[in-house]
Enzyme design. Sequence first.
Site, PDB file in Angstrom:
ATOM      1  N   ARG A  62       0.825  -1.213   0.000  1.00 16.22           N
ATOM      2  CA  ARG A  62       0.000   0.000   0.000  1.00 16.22           C
ATOM      3  C   ARG A  62       0.853   1.255   0.000  1.00 16.22           C
ATOM      4  O   ARG A  62       0.450   2.300  -0.507  1.00 16.22           O
ATOM      5  CB  ARG A  62      -0.945  -0.030   1.197  1.00 16.22           C
ATOM      6  CG  ARG A  62      -1.948  -1.165   1.102  1.00 16.22           C
ATOM      7  CD  ARG A  62      -2.749  -1.297   2.373  1.00 16.22           C
ATOM      8  NE  ARG A  62      -2.505  -2.538   3.059  1.00 16.22           N
ATOM      9  CZ  ARG A  62      -2.764  -2.737   4.345  1.00 16.22           C
ATOM     10  NH1 ARG A  62      -3.242  -1.765   5.090  1.00 16.22           N
ATOM     11  NH2 ARG A  62      -2.522  -3.906   4.896  1.00 16.22           N
ATOM     12  N   GLU A  99       1.194  -6.121  13.204  1.00 16.23           N
ATOM     13  CA  GLU A  99       0.060  -6.403  14.097  1.00 16.23           C
ATOM     14  C   GLU A  99      -0.426  -7.840  13.942  1.00 16.23           C
ATOM     15  O   GLU A  99      -0.847  -8.460  14.913  1.00 16.23           O
ATOM     16  CB  GLU A  99      -1.103  -5.424  13.826  1.00 16.23           C
ATOM     17  CG  GLU A  99      -2.200  -5.531  14.884  1.00 16.23           C
ATOM     18  CD  GLU A  99      -3.419  -4.664  14.593  1.00 16.23           C
ATOM     19  OE1 GLU A  99      -3.467  -4.005  13.542  1.00 16.23           O
ATOM     20  OE2 GLU A  99      -4.335  -4.676  15.437  1.00 16.23           O
TER      21      GLU A  99
END
Length: 179
Positions: A62, A99
């Site tokens: 991204r 994460e």
Amino acid sequence: MTFDHDIKATVRTIPDYPKKGILFRDITTLLADARAFRRAVDELVHPWAGAKVDKVAGIEARGFILGGAVAHQLSAGFVPIRKKGKLPHTTVRIAYSLEYGIDEMEMHADAVQPGERVILIDDLIATGGTAEGAVKLLRQIGANVVAACFIVDLPDLGGAAKLRAMDVPVRTLMAFEGH
Ligand SMILES: O=P(O)(O)OC[C@H]1O[C@H](OP(=O)(O)OP(=O)(O)O)[C@H](O)[C@@H]1O
Ligand SMILES: Nc1ncnc2[nH]cnc12
């Protein structure tokens, strides 16, 4: 951050992706909204207008979308930081955790010249593991990392604080509390 409310609403939230318990902040809906995409890129670029920036480094995947647009606006070079095994020339590599997983990233060892001023760009900072790895790689090859910039901050996961503790100025455009 007055404009926060304009573009924050274009970020979509998907519960339990890619793993149970993760609230995934999906920026594809922001990117697909022409006004929001332009505004996000303009806001990332704004502080650097007129400043010397040699390279923009973007983190796969991204960060490529945003980093390419920002580099173009600043007339700076673009440096891809990729997941392992994708770059053809001599690389520097580092393992990192994020994460919802672990991975390795790498960049070409000659992508930045020692002392060049580099801005790191990604869509989102959560635990900061990814960005920390990227800063370490950039510094390993002599880059002067002048800032790290993200659209989305998940402050409860501590990533921005982690980068600031590494003496990297951090700029984010919006935050989701409670991640
Ligand atoms: O702050 P962290 O906990 O390290 O997480 C942030 C990273 O996680 C996402 O990338 P992901 O690895 O999912 O890759 P993608 O862009 O290819 O989807 C995001 O784009 C950041 O790069
Ligand atoms: N909660 C999250 N949403 C989107 N991308 C992420 N990368 C790491 N954590 C994320």
